[in-house]
Write a protein that holds these residues in place. Structure first.
Motif, PDB file in Angstrom:
ATOM      1  N   ALA A 264       0.848  -1.196   0.000  1.00 55.79           N
ATOM      2  CA  ALA A 264       0.000   0.000   0.000  1.00 55.79           C
ATOM      3  C   ALA A 264       0.885   1.249   0.000  1.00 55.79           C
ATOM      4  O   ALA A 264       0.662   2.183  -0.773  1.00 55.79           O
ATOM      5  CB  ALA A 264      -0.923  -0.010   1.214  1.00 55.79           C
ATOM      6  N   ARG A 265       1.919   1.233   0.845  1.00 52.24           N
ATOM      7  CA  ARG A 265       2.832   2.384   0.917  1.00 52.24           C
ATOM      8  C   ARG A 265       3.485   2.647  -0.441  1.00 52.24           C
ATOM      9  O   ARG A 265       3.676   3.796  -0.834  1.00 52.24           O
ATOM     10  CB  ARG A 265       3.875   2.102   1.997  1.00 52.24           C
ATOM     11  CG  ARG A 265       4.916   3.205   2.213  1.00 52.24           C
ATOM     12  CD  ARG A 265       5.832   2.803   3.381  1.00 52.24           C
ATOM     13  NE  ARG A 265       7.051   3.599   3.467  1.00 52.24           N
ATOM     14  CZ  ARG A 265       7.149   4.763   4.107  1.00 52.24           C
ATOM     15  NH1 ARG A 265       6.095   5.263   4.700  1.00 52.24           N
ATOM     16  NH2 ARG A 265       8.293   5.418   4.162  1.00 52.24           N
TER      17      ARG A 265
ATOM     18  N   GLU B 229       2.248   2.328  -3.194  1.00 48.58           N
ATOM     19  CA  GLU B 229       1.269   2.983  -4.066  1.00 48.58           C
ATOM     20  C   GLU B 229       0.768   4.269  -3.424  1.00 48.58           C
ATOM     21  O   GLU B 229      -0.253   4.815  -3.856  1.00 48.58           O
ATOM     22  CB  GLU B 229       0.084   2.044  -4.325  1.00 48.58           C
ATOM     23  CG  GLU B 229       0.438   0.869  -5.200  1.00 48.58           C
ATOM     24  CD  GLU B 229      -0.796   0.328  -5.921  1.00 48.58           C
ATOM     25  OE1 GLU B 229      -1.919   0.727  -5.575  1.00 48.58           O
ATOM     26  OE2 GLU B 229      -0.593  -0.477  -6.848  1.00 48.58           O
ATOM     27  N   ASN B 230       1.479   4.717  -2.387  1.00 46.36           N
ATOM     28  CA  ASN B 230       1.097   5.945  -1.707  1.00 46.36           C
ATOM     29  C   ASN B 230      -0.278   5.877  -1.049  1.00 46.36           C
ATOM     30  O   ASN B 230      -0.997   6.877  -0.980  1.00 46.36           O
ATOM     31  CB  ASN B 230       1.102   7.118  -2.690  1.00 46.36           C
ATOM     32  CG  ASN B 230       2.208   8.071  -2.321  1.00 46.36           C
ATOM     33  OD1 ASN B 230       2.502   8.246  -1.136  1.00 46.36           O
ATOM     34  ND2 ASN B 230       2.842   8.642  -3.322  1.00 46.36           N
ATOM     35  N   ARG B 231      -0.652   4.694  -0.622  1.00 50.40           N
ATOM     36  CA  ARG B 231      -1.934   4.528   0.069  1.00 50.40           C
ATOM     37  C   ARG B 231      -1.646   4.169   1.517  1.00 50.40           C
ATOM     38  O   ARG B 231      -0.606   3.613   1.833  1.00 50.40           O
ATOM     39  CB  ARG B 231      -2.708   3.335  -0.498  1.00 50.40           C
ATOM     40  CG  ARG B 231      -3.111   3.445  -1.928  1.00 50.40           C
ATOM     41  CD  ARG B 231      -3.693   2.078  -2.322  1.00 50.40           C
ATOM     42  NE  ARG B 231      -3.746   1.960  -3.767  1.00 50.40           N
ATOM     43  CZ  ARG B 231      -4.722   2.463  -4.504  1.00 50.40           C
ATOM     44  NH1 ARG B 231      -5.715   3.088  -3.932  1.00 50.40           N
ATOM     45  NH2 ARG B 231      -4.704   2.330  -5.820  1.00 50.40           N
ATOM     46  N   SER B 232      -2.649   4.429   2.371  1.00 51.29           N
ATOM     47  CA  SER B 232      -2.519   3.947   3.743  1.00 51.29           C
ATOM     48  C   SER B 232      -3.076   2.528   3.774  1.00 51.29           C
ATOM     49  O   SER B 232      -3.784   2.102   2.860  1.00 51.29           O
ATOM     50  CB  SER B 232      -3.298   4.853   4.691  1.00 51.29           C
ATOM     51  OG  SER B 232      -4.671   4.632   4.503  1.00 51.29           O
ATOM     52  N   LYS B 233      -2.754   1.812   4.849  1.00 53.79           N
ATOM     53  CA  LYS B 233      -3.208   0.422   4.956  1.00 53.79           C
ATOM     54  C   LYS B 233      -4.735   0.341   4.961  1.00 53.79           C
ATOM     55  O   LYS B 233      -5.314  -0.572   4.380  1.00 53.79           O
ATOM     56  CB  LYS B 233      -2.629  -0.162   6.239  1.00 53.79           C
ATOM     57  CG  LYS B 233      -2.859  -1.644   6.431  1.00 53.79           C
ATOM     58  CD  LYS B 233      -2.158  -2.048   7.723  1.00 53.79           C
ATOM     59  CE  LYS B 233      -2.439  -3.455   8.134  1.00 53.79           C
ATOM     60  NZ  LYS B 233      -1.868  -3.711   9.477  1.00 53.79           N
ATOM     61  N   ASP B 234      -5.367   1.307   5.629  1.00 63.06           N
ATOM     62  CA  ASP B 234      -6.835   1.292   5.690  1.00 63.06           C
ATOM     63  C   ASP B 234      -7.486   1.506   4.316  1.00 63.06           C
ATOM     64  O   ASP B 234      -8.601   1.089   4.087  1.00 63.06           O
ATOM     65  CB  ASP B 234      -7.339   2.363   6.666  1.00 63.06           C
ATOM     66  CG  ASP B 234      -7.158   1.922   8.110  1.00 63.06           C
ATOM     67  OD1 ASP B 234      -6.959   0.710   8.326  1.00 63.06           O
ATOM     68  OD2 ASP B 234      -7.185   2.769   9.011  1.00 63.06           O
ATOM     69  N   GLN B 235      -6.750   2.177   3.434  1.00 65.21           N
ATOM     70  CA  GLN B 235      -7.276   2.412   2.081  1.00 65.21           C
ATOM     71  C   GLN B 235      -6.479   1.626   1.037  1.00 65.21           C
ATOM     72  O   GLN B 235      -6.190   2.123  -0.038  1.00 65.21           O
ATOM     73  CB  GLN B 235      -7.208   3.905   1.728  1.00 65.21           C
ATOM     74  CG  GLN B 235      -8.436   4.705   2.144  1.00 65.21           C
ATOM     75  CD  GLN B 235      -8.336   5.203   3.567  1.00 65.21           C
ATOM     76  OE1 GLN B 235      -7.293   5.710   3.952  1.00 65.21           O
ATOM     77  NE2 GLN B 235      -9.381   5.039   4.352  1.00 65.21           N
ATOM     78  N   CYS B 236      -6.122   0.398   1.368  1.00 65.83           N
ATOM     79  CA  CYS B 236      -5.198  -0.334   0.477  1.00 65.83           C
ATOM     80  C   CYS B 236      -5.875  -0.792  -0.817  1.00 65.83           C
ATOM     81  O   CYS B 236      -5.214  -1.084  -1.799  1.00 65.83           O
ATOM     82  CB  CYS B 236      -4.589  -1.525   1.203  1.00 65.83           C
ATOM     83  SG  CYS B 236      -5.727  -2.909   1.420  1.00 65.83           S
ATOM     84  N   GLU B 237      -7.200  -0.859  -0.813  1.00 67.24           N
ATOM     85  CA  GLU B 237      -7.948  -1.366  -1.971  1.00 67.24           C
ATOM     86  C   GLU B 237      -7.424  -2.717  -2.458  1.00 67.24           C
ATOM     87  O   GLU B 237      -7.486  -3.035  -3.645  1.00 67.24           O
ATOM     88  CB  GLU B 237      -7.953  -0.331  -3.104  1.00 67.24           C
ATOM     89  CG  GLU B 237      -8.735   0.910  -2.688  1.00 67.24           C
ATOM     90  CD  GLU B 237      -8.810   1.978  -3.781  1.00 67.24           C
ATOM     91  OE1 GLU B 237      -8.478   1.677  -4.934  1.00 67.24           O
ATOM     92  OE2 GLU B 237      -9.212   3.100  -3.441  1.00 67.24           O
TER      93      GLU B 237
ATOM     94  N   CYS C 224      -4.569  -3.797  -3.074  1.00 70.09           N
ATOM     95  CA  CYS C 224      -3.716  -3.629  -4.256  1.00 70.09           C
ATOM     96  C   CYS C 224      -2.691  -4.754  -4.416  1.00 70.09           C
ATOM     97  O   CYS C 224      -2.104  -4.916  -5.491  1.00 70.09           O
ATOM     98  CB  CYS C 224      -3.034  -2.264  -4.249  1.00 70.09           C
ATOM     99  SG  CYS C 224      -2.011  -1.943  -2.807  1.00 70.09           S
TER     100      CYS C 224
END
Lengths: 330, 290
Positions: free
Chosen positions: B183-184, B186-194, B196
Motif C-alpha cells: 500500500a505504501r 502505491e502511496n496509500r494507507s493500509k486502511d485504504q489499500c484497496e 492492491c
C-alpha cells in the motif's frame, strides 16, 4: 506508571537513577541480550554494582536475557539467568520459551517479564506465555493504540509499552532482515545491522552507506547521514526512490501519555541501551517531568514545548513519529 | 524425504489459486499447506473454499495441512484462527504461539511453522510436550545449527515423536509489520489499500540504488530479494530434514519440484540461477550464494 530507562553501562544507569527513572534495564556482556554491541553492557561484577546502586535508591533493576539460546551453548543462557538472580535483579526480561521455562522452574519467585522479542501481539499469545508465570508483557511496536487498548481491557496482565526511541517497524523477534544481509540477527546474535558490516564511501560527492556490501543509502552534502539500519534505507520500487520501509525517525509517544495512563499501562519503556549516559540523562529528565505532570492532573495534561524540543534533538534525523500507535502510520 | 508445498504467500485471484491446486493434485507433491498466512484482508478464498480444496487434494492422495496467520492483532483475526484450529479434520500449522495456545487447549497435535521462535533443543522439547508433531525451522537457521540441535541428548529419546521440515525454495518470508509496504508503495494507507496486493502476484521487487534486488514487498510481509534455492544441498539433508518445503512462486513451482525430486540423492545437480541464494543453510548471510 513506571518510567523504565535503558543503560548500557554503570554511568548510564546512574544517570537514569539520578534523573528520576523508577527502574532501569540492562543486559549482560554477551550474546544473551538484544543489544550485544562491543563495549556495551555489564559483566557479573558491574551487574552486582548496578543492582546495589539501584536498590540503595529504592528503584528496580530489570535484566534483559532476550535472545534465543543456541544448541551448543545453552549453558550461557542458563548462566545469564543465574547471574542476574545472584546479582539481585528484580525482574528478568525473557523471550525464549526454553529460558522462560528454566527461570520459572529454577527461580519461581523472581519476576519474569515477556520481552518484546517474544512477539506477543494478541490475547491468545499472551495466554500461551502465562504457563511460564510471566507477570508482565512488553508489547511489540507494531500494534496500534486501539489494539493496545483492546489488550489492556481483555488481558488480566501488566502491560509495558515502548514510549520513546528507535522504532522497530517489524514484529520483533520474527525479523530476519539483518541475518539475510549479514548472517547476524537480533534473535541469534543480539544485533541488527551490526556495525562490523557497515562501510562508508564517498563517490561523486555523495556519501554512500553499505551493509555487508549492499548499498543502503546515498547522501548529498546537505543531508544528514544516518546509521545504515537496513529497514531505514532509500531503495527503489519501479524506478521510484524512497524510504521503502521506513524513514529514519524515532518513536515518541509523549502526546499519548494520558491515553496510556487511562488504560492502565504499568510501564513506559525508553529504548536505547546503546546510548551515552548524557543521552539517557536528558531523556529521563524529560520523561520524569512529563509523567509527574500527568499524575498531578491527568485530565489537563499538555505536552510542554521544551520537552518536545529536547526529544526531537535526541531523535534519529531529528524526526519523531507516533509509529503504529497512530493508525495513519500504517 | 518428502516434499511439501508451503502456503501461498501472495494474494492471487481465486481462480488462479484453484488452478494452482488442481496442478498440485496432479503433481508428485506429498504434502500441501493451505490458507492465508499474511494478511486477514485478503479474502478471495474463505475457510470453506480452502476446506473444499483440502478435500480435493486429499482425494488425490495428498496430505493436507491448514496454515494460519502469522501476525495476529485484531480479536476478529483470533476468532477466524479458532475456526481453523477447530476444523476437526485437517492438521493445522501454527504460525503464532496464539495458535499453539488454542490447539493445546483442545489437545490437538500441530505443525510449528517457521515464524515461531524455536531455536534450541529445550524449546523444541517443550513444544513436543505441547503437541508439536512437525517442526518447520526458522528460515535463518543453518544445516549445522540443525545438526547441532538434533544431536543433543535431550532430543535423542523424542526424535521419533516429530518430523523436521525446511523451507528450501522460494523468496523467504523475512519480516512482518503493522505497516503495509505494498500500500505504501502505491502511496496509500493500509486502511485504504484497496487490496492492491492482487496486482502483484509475485510481490513488488525492491532494488538498491545501484540495482541489486534487496527485498520483495508482499503486503505487510517483507521477503528476500533473492530466491532461496537449496536444490544442490538436498543430498546433505538425509537424516536431518524429513520434509523439504517449496514455497509457491508465481511461475515454475512444479518444474522446480521435478528438479528437486530428481536431485534428492545428487543425481541431477543444477547450476544456481542468477538471483538465487542459499546462504542461510550454509551458515552465511542469507543472501549469499555459496
Amino acid at each position: 506508571m513506571e518510567l523504565l530507562c535503558p543503560a548500557g553501562s554503570v554511568p548510564a544507569l546512574k544517570a537514569a537513577i539520578e534523573h528520576g527513572a523508577d527502574a532501569v534495564y540492562v543486559g549482560l556482556k554477551d550474546e544473551t541480550n538484544a543489544r550485544h554491541f562491543a563495549g556495551l553492557n555489564l559483566d557479573q561484577l558491574k551487574l552486582k554494582e548496578a543492582a546495589d546502586y539501584v536498590h540503595r535508591h529504592g528503584r528496580k533493576l530489570h535484566v534483559a536475557i532476550n535472545t534465543f539460546a543456541h544448541p551448543n551453548s545453552w549453558q550461557r543462557w542458563q548462566e545469564a539467568v543465574d547471574s542476574a538472580v545472584k546479582a539481585g535483579a528484580d525482574a528478568l526480561i525473557l523471550a525464549d520459551m526454553a529460558v522462560l521455562g528454566y527461570a520459572a522452574e529454577r527461580y519461581p519467585k523472581v519476576e519474569r517479564h515477556l520481552s518484546v522479542q517474544a512477539s506477543a501481539t494478541n490475547a491468545a499469545a499472551i495466554e500461551f506465555y502465562r504457563q511460564y508465570g510471566v507477570s508482565r508483557v512488553v508489547l511489540p511496536r507494531v500494534l496500534s493504540l486501539q489494539q493496545v487498548r483492546a489488550l489492556a481491557r481483555t488481558c488480566n496482565i501488566d502491560l509495558e509499552v515502548f514510549a520513546f526511541g528507535s522504532l522497530c517497524i517489524m514484529a520483533e523477534g520474527r525479523c530476519y532482515l539483518s541475518s539475510y544481509f549479514t548472517g547476524e540477527s537480533p534473535n541469534t546474535a543480539g544485533a541488527c545491522s551490526p556495525a562490523a558490516f557497515v562501510r562508508w564511501d564517498e563517490h561523486d560527492g555523495l556519501l554512500e552507506s553499505r551493509l555487508n556490501g549492499v548499498l543502503i543509502d546515498r547522501f548529498a552534502p546537505d543531508e544528514t547521514a544516518g546509521y545504515p539500519t537496513l529497514c531505514k534505507g532509500r531503495f527503489e520500487v519501479d524506478g521510484e526512490r524512497y524510504h521503502v520501509l521506513e524513514e529514519p525517525t524515532s518513536l515518541n509517544t509523549l502526546s499519548l501519555l494520558p491515553e496510556l495512563y487511562k488504560e492502565g499501562i504499568v510501564s513506559l519503556k525508553i529504548e536505547g541501551r546503546q546510548r551515552s549516559p548524557a543521552y539517557v540523562a536528558q531523556l529521563t529528565k524529560v520523561w520524569r517531568q512529563a509523567i509527574d505532570t500527568l499524575l498531578q492532573d491527568p485530565a489537563h495534561f499538555e505536552v510542554a514545548a521544551n520537552w518536545q524540543q529536547v526529544l526531537a534533538g535526541l531523535s534519529e534525523g531529528s524526526q519523531t513519529t507516533l509509529g503504529a500507535y497512530h493508525r495513519a502510520w500504517k | 524425504m518428502k516434499f511439501s508445498l508451503g502456503p501461498i504467500q501472495y494474494f492471487w485471484p481465486k481462480a488462479q489459486v484453484q488452478q494452482f491446486y488442481r496442478q498440485a493434485a496432479e503433481s508428485a507433491i506429498d504434502i500441501v499447506y493451505l490458507g492465508e498466512t499474511v494478511c486477514s484482508k485478503r479474502r478471495e478464498l474463505k475457510l470453506d473454499d480452502y476446506l473444499q480444496l483440502a478435500h480435493m487434494l486429499r482425494e488425490a492422495g495428498k496430505q493436507v495441512c491448514l496454515s494460519t496467520m502469522t501476525l495476529l492483532e485484531a480479536p476478529s483475526e483470533l476468532r477466524e484462527l479458532r475456526r481453523y484450529c477447530e476444523n476437526g479434520d485437517f492438521l493445522v500449522e501454527a504460525n503464532d504461539v496464539g495458535a499453539i495456545q488454542m490447539l493445546q487447549e483442545q489437545g490437538i497435535t500441530f505443525v510449528c511453522g517457521p515464524a515461531i521462535s524455536c531455536y534450541n533443543q529445550h524449546a523444541l522439547r517443550r513444544l513436543v510436550g505441547m503437541g508439536l508433531q512437525r517442526w518447520v525451522l526458522p528460515v535463518e537457521l543453518s544445516g549445522q545449527w540443525l545438526r547441532d540441535l538434533l544431536s543433543q541428548s535431550c532430543i535423542q529419546d523424542i526424535r521419533d515423536c516429530f518430523q523436521t521440515e525446511l523451507l528450501a525454495f522460494g523468496h523467504l518470508p523475512l519480516a512482518w509489520s503493522g505497516r503495509c509496504f505494498t500500500a505504501r508503495s502505491e502511496n496509500r494507507s493500509k486502511d485504504q489499500c484497496e487490496l492492491c496486493c492482487i496486482k502483484y502476484p509475485a510481490g513488488r521487487t525492491v532494488t538498491s540504488q545501484d540495482g541489486k534486488q534487496v527485498f520483495v514487498l508482499n503486503g505487510i510481509q517483507t521477503q528476500s530479494g533473492e530466491r532461496y534455492n537449496l536444490i544442490n544441498q538436498l543430498p546433505q539433508m538425509h537424516g536431518l530434514v524429513d520434509i523439504v518445503r517449496l514455497s509457491p512462486q508465481h511461475e515454475g513451482t512444479f518444474d522446480w519440484l521435478a528438479k528437486f525430486k530428481a536431485n534428492q540423492h545428487g543425481a541431477a545437480p543444477q547450476p544456481l540461477p542468477a538471483g538465487d541464494c542459499n546462504g542461510y543453510w550454509l551458515q552465511l548471510a542469507g543472501m549469499a550464494a555459496g
